[in-house]
Design an enzyme around this catalytic site. Structure first.
Site, PDB file in Angstrom:
ATOM      1  N   HIS A 104      -3.730  -4.856  -0.475  1.00 59.53           N
ATOM      2  CA  HIS A 104      -3.335  -5.452   0.808  1.00 59.53           C
ATOM      3  C   HIS A 104      -3.416  -6.980   0.720  1.00 59.53           C
ATOM      4  O   HIS A 104      -4.511  -7.542   0.823  1.00 59.53           O
ATOM      5  CB  HIS A 104      -4.261  -4.977   1.924  1.00 59.53           C
ATOM      6  CG  HIS A 104      -4.076  -3.543   2.302  1.00 59.53           C
ATOM      7  ND1 HIS A 104      -3.225  -3.142   3.303  1.00 59.53           N
ATOM      8  CD2 HIS A 104      -4.630  -2.411   1.801  1.00 59.53           C
ATOM      9  CE1 HIS A 104      -3.260  -1.824   3.417  1.00 59.53           C
ATOM     10  NE2 HIS A 104      -4.103  -1.350   2.513  1.00 59.53           N
ATOM     11  N   CYS A 119       0.833  -1.200   0.000  1.00 55.97           N
ATOM     12  CA  CYS A 119       0.000   0.000   0.000  1.00 55.97           C
ATOM     13  C   CYS A 119       0.872   1.256   0.000  1.00 55.97           C
ATOM     14  O   CYS A 119       1.633   1.483  -0.931  1.00 55.97           O
ATOM     15  CB  CYS A 119      -1.000  -0.034   1.150  1.00 55.97           C
ATOM     16  SG  CYS A 119      -2.336   1.181   0.959  1.00 55.97           S
ATOM     17  N   GLU A 155      -2.678  -9.107   2.971  1.00 58.82           N
ATOM     18  CA  GLU A 155      -3.161  -9.657   4.252  1.00 58.82           C
ATOM     19  C   GLU A 155      -4.669  -9.567   4.390  1.00 58.82           C
ATOM     20  O   GLU A 155      -5.244 -10.196   5.276  1.00 58.82           O
ATOM     21  CB  GLU A 155      -2.477  -8.955   5.430  1.00 58.82           C
ATOM     22  CG  GLU A 155      -2.867  -7.512   5.651  1.00 58.82           C
ATOM     23  CD  GLU A 155      -2.161  -6.534   4.726  1.00 58.82           C
ATOM     24  OE1 GLU A 155      -2.406  -5.330   4.858  1.00 58.82           O
ATOM     25  OE2 GLU A 155      -1.350  -6.982   3.877  1.00 58.82           O
TER      26      GLU A 155
END
Length: 216
Positions: A196, A81, A198
């Site tokens: 992202h 990011c 995750e």
């Protein structure tokens, strides 16, 4: 293997750490606020969220910037990011009636720009800023980090700015949101994404798994 997640006070560190622990339980995953720990590590993850001036200020004041710059020359680095955007030369910041530029790390040539979108999406709704939610990533060239991940896989985005690369070969992934923009970059020991991993379920975890195995 020791993987250091750079802790300069701006990033979703716990989620990144948990994702890496899930795919690489045999690795030593640390959230690192000590430059020496980053330098000792085998791999580095540079996350980030928030406004670029704040992120760059925090990275400098934390004393971690030099360790990040040295690490890039020696070991794999994964930017996420704002951590992707920080790798470039500068980022524009817009306030009412004023546009300023924030100097970044200049590890890759290019600038960070704010979305300017008009028109409507396919469902008839207007484009919104920030660009938030799931969107597809087109793999623009082969890279070991894409191993086992199908082209046009969807990942999770939350951002108002994007990278405009100076060297098209640095783009390894693109996403369409009112036009195509660079959503993944790679050069030498660097791989970085605007989205992202995750927060991106199965294939986000696969990216982290590929990072552990990557030998640039």
């Amino acid at each position: 293997m020791h993987i250091a997640i750079v802790d300069y006070g701006m990033g979703n560190l716990r989620s990144v750490s948990q994702a890496l622990q899930h795919v690489a339980p045999e690795c030593n995953i640390t959230i690192a606020s000590d430059p020496a720990e980053i330098l000792r590590s085998d791999r580095v993850v540079l996350p980030g969220q928030g406004a670029m001036p704040d992120c760059m200020k925090q990275l400098r004041s934390s004393g971690l910037m030099d360790a990040v710059m040295q690490s890039v020359r020696e070991k794999p680095l994964f930017g996420i990011c704002v951590g992707e955007q920080m790798l470039f030369e500068e980022s524009e910041e817009r306030k009412p009636g004023v546009t300023t530029n924030t100097a970044c790390l200049a590890l890759m040539p290019g600038k960070v720009k704010r979305f300017h979108l008009s028109g409507t999406q396919e469902d008839g709704s207007e484009f919104k800023i920030p660009h938030m939610g799931w969107n597809q990533v087109r793999q623009d060239r082969d890279h070991p980090m894409w191993h086992g991940i199908p082209d046009m896989t969807s990942f999770y985005f939350v951002h108002s700015y994007y990278v405009e690369v100076a060297n098209p070969e640095d783009t390894v992934g693109s996403t369409n949101y009112g036009g195509w923009f660079t959503s993944a970059v790679a050069r030498d020991t660097i791989f970085a994404t605007q989205f992202h991993p995750e927060k991106s379920a199965q294939y986000g975890l696969k990216l982290y798994q590929n990072f552990v195995a990557w030998r640039p």
